[in-house]
Design an enzyme around this catalytic site. Structure first.
Site, PDB file in Angstrom:
ATOM      1  N   GLU A  17       0.844  -1.388   0.090  1.00  0.00           N
ATOM      2  CA  GLU A  17      -0.110  -0.004  -0.011  1.00  0.00           C
ATOM      3  C   GLU A  17       0.801   1.440   0.081  1.00  0.00           C
ATOM      4  OE1 GLU A  17      -0.434  -2.691   1.973  1.00  0.00           O
ATOM      5  OE2 GLU A  17      -2.603  -3.251   1.650  1.00  0.00           O
ATOM      6  N   ILE A 436      25.552  -5.746 -23.305  1.00  0.00           N
ATOM      7  CA  ILE A 436      25.501  -6.787 -21.862  1.00  0.00           C
ATOM      8  C   ILE A 436      24.217  -7.767 -21.747  1.00  0.00           C
ATOM      9  CG2 ILE A 436      25.548  -6.491 -19.347  1.00  0.00           C
ATOM     10  CD1 ILE A 436      28.088  -5.241 -20.982  1.00  0.00           C
ATOM     11  N   GLY A 437      23.422  -7.460 -22.454  1.00  0.00           N
ATOM     12  CA  GLY A 437      22.397  -8.549 -22.700  1.00  0.00           C
ATOM     13  C   GLY A 437      21.085  -8.213 -23.079  1.00  0.00           C
ATOM     14  N   ARG A 520      10.722   1.123  -4.274  1.00  0.00           N
ATOM     15  CA  ARG A 520      10.781  -0.007  -5.036  1.00  0.00           C
ATOM     16  C   ARG A 520      10.831  -1.276  -4.112  1.00  0.00           C
ATOM     17  NH1 ARG A 520      13.144  -0.979 -10.443  1.00  0.00           N
ATOM     18  NH2 ARG A 520      13.971  -2.844  -9.351  1.00  0.00           N
ATOM     19  N   CYS A 521      10.163  -2.524  -4.548  1.00  0.00           N
ATOM     20  CA  CYS A 521      10.241  -3.759  -3.643  1.00  0.00           C
ATOM     21  C   CYS A 521      10.523  -4.750  -4.631  1.00  0.00           C
ATOM     22  CB  CYS A 521       8.910  -4.115  -3.154  1.00  0.00           C
ATOM     23  SG  CYS A 521       7.941  -2.469  -2.078  1.00  0.00           S
ATOM     24  N   TRP A 566      20.418 -12.913  -4.258  1.00  0.00           N
ATOM     25  CA  TRP A 566      19.234 -12.491  -4.369  1.00  0.00           C
ATOM     26  C   TRP A 566      18.059 -13.184  -4.169  1.00  0.00           C
ATOM     27  CZ3 TRP A 566      20.721  -9.193  -9.636  1.00  0.00           C
ATOM     28  CH2 TRP A 566      21.367  -8.062  -9.186  1.00  0.00           C
ATOM     29  N   GLU A 610      28.294  -7.631  -3.777  1.00  0.00           N
ATOM     30  CA  GLU A 610      27.580  -7.298  -2.614  1.00  0.00           C
ATOM     31  C   GLU A 610      27.395  -8.407  -1.483  1.00  0.00           C
ATOM     32  OE1 GLU A 610      23.915  -6.269  -4.837  1.00  0.00           O
ATOM     33  OE2 GLU A 610      22.976  -7.674  -3.606  1.00  0.00           O
ATOM     34  N   GLU A 670      31.540  -1.827 -15.088  1.00  0.00           N
ATOM     35  CA  GLU A 670      30.987  -0.396 -15.277  1.00  0.00           C
ATOM     36  C   GLU A 670      32.035   0.488 -15.037  1.00  0.00           C
ATOM     37  OE1 GLU A 670      27.259   0.237 -13.126  1.00  0.00           O
ATOM     38  OE2 GLU A 670      28.013   2.023 -12.586  1.00  0.00           O
ATOM     39  N   HIS A 699      22.484   4.287 -17.146  1.00  0.00           N
ATOM     40  CA  HIS A 699      21.448   4.883 -16.149  1.00  0.00           C
ATOM     41  C   HIS A 699      20.879   6.327 -16.402  1.00  0.00           C
ATOM     42  CE1 HIS A 699      23.882   1.954 -13.745  1.00  0.00           C
ATOM     43  NE2 HIS A 699      22.836   1.802 -13.554  1.00  0.00           N
TER      44      HIS A 699
HETATM   45  N1  GLN Z   1      22.422  -9.728 -18.797  1.00  0.00           N
HETATM   46  C1  GLN Z   1      21.821  -8.636 -17.752  1.00  0.00           C
HETATM   47  C2  GLN Z   1      21.009  -7.404 -18.715  1.00  0.00           C
HETATM   48  O1  GLN Z   1      21.617  -7.043 -19.503  1.00  0.00           O
HETATM   49  C3  GLN Z   1      22.535  -8.191 -16.735  1.00  0.00           C
HETATM   50  C4  GLN Z   1      21.958  -7.276 -15.941  1.00  0.00           C
HETATM   51  C5  GLN Z   1      22.955  -6.636 -14.662  1.00  0.00           C
HETATM   52  O2  GLN Z   1      24.016  -6.636 -14.567  1.00  0.00           O
HETATM   53  N2  GLN Z   1      22.320  -6.378 -13.684  1.00  0.00           N
HETATM   54  O3  GLN Z   1      20.056  -7.201 -18.240  1.00  0.00           O
HETATM   55 ZN    ZN Z   2      25.095  -5.025 -15.008  1.00  0.00          ZN
END
Ligand code: GLN
Ligand code: ZN
Length: 759
Positions: A17, A436-437, A520-521, A566, A610, A670, A699
């Protein structure tokens, strides 16, 4: 009678909520008064739950519109100058602008930084500190909420983030200085807060100092005693709360602090609670956190009872019972889960159920004898059913793990030999380009997935639409001129959930949301049993994608460490064991991809770093088993097959040796926002394999310029030999729009071409 309490309760509400209300407010769909009413309802409901579970006090101040660290900053008047705040009290929109740069009123400004709260997946807004900063009491929020709880007939125990943890989490801006220099100006505000709480009739206040579970410098540890001496307010009792790990040598400091009580995380700190109990001066109380606030399993209440009985033997009524830490980190209510298998469901406890466990434990402790045995019966039965369940234990998984050989952890040849073989067939130009994908996840893609899941779209139609999307992504990449292509991941809602759903040993909740940051959840999967892979998970999509192009198609997997970090992980075996099981399942996927002709395979490890433990002395153990898991996943392929990994961050100093030990042929990271400086860790270590330092920030909606990217790659080439450099964005593109993605990648490819021409 034993006192029971919680350090904090989830604030999002049983159906998120809070998220819905806050986002509507940001959109201008509801006004501040309507938002305030939602907050009041959520708080009242949380307190009613706590009171109904027999807690002696309700926790106040754990509610937040965005983040409790930000609330503490607001209360201290610590608003960075760029927000142009000059009012008496930090208003709602100033607070939201600090969190996210904009709000319904006020000019947009760059938001404050956000980072992970200790080793959780919760993110807090980083306090900004500058030399000579002054503080003043600038928020009534906590006082209002105490009054609100009192009016509702509850005994309120307010919670504050302690001054030393707040300072420790703060980041110095401008000229460097010692954060502790700010303490003398900070403490009077804390005193004002405490005095006001006392005036409101509060008996106990909880002050959180989780920084005590970190490797603090000695000067910081030494300052705790004088700090808490300075915070004594006649007639107000302070419970100092620590959590997330053992206090080690800070245990003595914590036990001797001039406060009235101490909370110890008894789940994560071995027998520190017992050790403190033995030496805690009367009349200090000890709050023992034996119910895991970080995981969703039902507590072994028999074991917990045995521990608290012994402690009560020492402390008598000076023992309090609590969960280990705030329940912020677990979902709200298992009652919302109607689709879970009944046996699995009976093994779980979310926040509401943990309140029940607390009440049961307290009753069992107070009643003792046969009554206690009876009270704990349901817990005992659930636990023994879980231990014996054939859903959990699969002998074939254990057998396979035991049969892992050293050879399975090594590629056939060393990197230089592999690299030569890979170059021979790949024939890539210098500065090869890739992504990256993921490609943009449009509303149409999400709707297709949703309809398929809901059963309103047939499987054939779903597959067709996804294949069409893949074809589009492949064509666009060819048009742009990228060298190594990807299929774009349209079929994936989330990089962990997608794999968890196809692996055995995982369960998914309908509503098991946990706050990640602000509104964000996340809904982490639950790994409850031995992990197996019933069938290939990604092969068909990858093969389809490869069939559409003569360029190499990169297969895309999420690695074992990221899946682990995760998820909610089973607590009946070490995390390392679960990680190796994941690795074996993913190894099969890697080999199936290879067999199907996919000869470049990326294994994403976004969450590798992490997962580092809070204490440095625990790092090497973590790094050893995670590297082993990665190598187990990746090492079965032929020399010619190129393994990539991706890690979307850039602080590699602490882990570079382990990243090297993972021995991926290519690692993409990155780096764009740091002007390649963050490559230094790789250079200093003489990292031997190939690197793709991100050349633009995904981003940001800005289109990166060719010149800028050329300059960045040239900077990278000063650090890493050009023949080992790749050109790629910082991370996946799924949150971006197609327009910006195409313009950005066209420029990126152009940058690579210019560099090739200069070679
Ligand atoms: N292969 C994933 C993508 O491109 C990698 C995401 C990530 O590193 N958080 O979305
Ligand atoms: Zn990434």
């Amino acid at each position: 009678m034993t006192v029971s309490h919680v350090l904090g309760f989830p604030r999002i509400g049983p159906r998120r909520e809070l998220k819905k209300a806050v986002e509507s407010y940001w959109q201008g769909e509801i006004d501040a008064a309507t938002l305030a009413a939602t907050g009041r309802d959520l708080r009242a409901a949380a307190w009613t739950r706590q009171a109904a579970s027999g807690l002696d006090m309700v926790t106040v101040g754990d509610f937040s519109w965005y983040d409790h660290v930000l609330d503490q900053s607001a209360m201290l008047g610590a608003v960075p100058p760029r927000f142009g705040w000059s009012g008496e009290r930090v208003d709602l929109d100033t607070m939201f602008r600090m969190a996210r740069g904009r709000a319904p009123t006020g000019v947009p400004v760059p938001a404050c930084e956000m980072t992970k709260w200790f080793d959780t997946n919760y993110h807090y807004i980083v306090p900004e500190l500058h030399a000579g900063q002054t503080f003043r009491l600038a928020s009534e929020k906590l006082f209002d909420e105490v009054a609100e709880a009192t009016e509702l007939g509850h005994k309120a125990k307010p919670v504050l983030l302690g001054p030393l943890t707040w300072l420790w989490l703060g980041k110095v801006k401008g000229e460097p200085f010692d954060r502790l220099d700010l303490l003398p100006s900070l403490l009077p505000v804390y005193r004002d807060i405490l005095s006001e709480l006392k005036r409101l009739g509060v008996e106990w206040v909880q002050i959180d100092e989780p920084a005590l579970a970190l490797d603090l410098p000695q000067t910081w540890k030494d300052i705790y005693a004088p700090t808490y001496a300075a915070l004594r307010v006649e007639g107000l009792k302070v419970l100092l709360a620590t959590y997330f790990g053992p206090l080690d040598d800070a245990l003595k400091i914590a036990a001797d602090l001039p406060v009235d009580g101490l909370h110890i995380d008894a789940v994560r700190s071995g027998i520190e609670a017992e050790a403190v109990a033995a030496r805690l001066d009367s009349p200090k109380i000890l709050s023992v956190g034996l119910i895991d606030g970080r995981n969703i399993w039902r507590t072994d209440l028999d074991a917990a009872l045995e521990r608290v009985r012994l402690i009560r033997g020492v402390l008598g009524d000076r023992l309090w019972l609590a969960p280990s830490c705030s329940l912020l980190h677990v979902p709200v209510d298992l009652a919302e889960e109607t689709a879970l298998e009944p046996d699995l469901r009976s093994w779980l406890a979310f926040a509401v159920q943990k309140l029940g466990e607390l009440q049961t434990l307290k009753q069992a402790l107070d009643q003792g004898g046969a009554a206690a045995t009876e009270l704990l019966r349901p817990s005992r039965e659930a636990l023994s059913a879980r231990r014996a369940s054939p859903r959990i234990h699969r002998p074939e998984v254990t057998a396979r793990l035991n049969a892992v050989t050293d050879a399975m952890l090594h590629r056939q040849s060393s990197y230089p030999i592999r690299a030569a073989k890979q170059k021979a067939w790949l024939k890539l130009p210098p500065f090869p380009t890739t992504t990256i994908g993921s490609f943009p996840q449009t509303a149409a893609i999400r709707a297709t997935r949703r309809d398929f899941k809901a059963g309103t779209l047939s499987e054939a139609e779903y597959v067709q639409r996804m294949q069409d999307e893949i074809a589009l992504v492949v064509r666009k990449q060819e048009d742009i001129g990228l060298d190594v292509l990807v299929h774009g991941e349209p079929e994936r809602n989330d990089m962990v959930e997608y794999f968890g759903e196809q692996l055995d040993g995982f369960a998914f909740t309908q509503n098991g949301w946990v706050q990640s940051y602000g509104s964000r959840c996340v809904k982490p999967p639950i790994i409850y049993g031995d992990v197996t892979r019933p069938a290939p998970m990604t092969v068909a999509w990858a093969v389809h994608a490869q069939s559409l192009t003569t360029k190499p198609m990169k297969g895309m997997l999420t690695g074992p460490i990221t899946v682990l970090n995760w998820s909610f992980v089973r607590d009946d075996q070490p995390r390392s064991a679960t990680c190796q099981q994941l690795a074996l399942a993913l190894r099969d996927e890697v080999l199936d991809l290879e067999k199907a002709g996919i000869r470049i395979i990326q294994i994403d490890e976004a969450a590798f770093r992490e997962g580092l433990p809070l204490r440095r002395r625990d790092w090497q153990t973590y790094l050893d088993w995670t590297v082993r898991a990665f190598r187990l996943t990746a090492s079965g392929v032929a020399d010619e097959t190129q393994i990539h990994t991706h890690m979307c961050y850039s602080e590699f100093n602490d882990i570079i040796a382990s990243v090297a030990a993972m021995d991926a042929d290519v690692v993409t990271i990155e780096t764009s926002r740091s002007d390649m400086e963050l490559l230094d860790a790789f250079v200093d270590f003489a990292y031997p394999n190939e690197i793709g330092p991100g050349v633009y920030d995904i981003h940001s909606p800005n289109i990166p310029e060719v010149d800028h990217m050329v300059a960045l790659i040239e900077l990278a080439a000063k650090r890493v030999p050009a023949e080992r450099l790749w050109v790629n964005p910082d991370c996946g593109l799924k949150t971006r729009g197609w327009g910006e993605v195409i313009s950005s990648l066209v420029n990126m490819v152009e940058a690579a071409h210019r560099l090739r021409a200069d070679l």
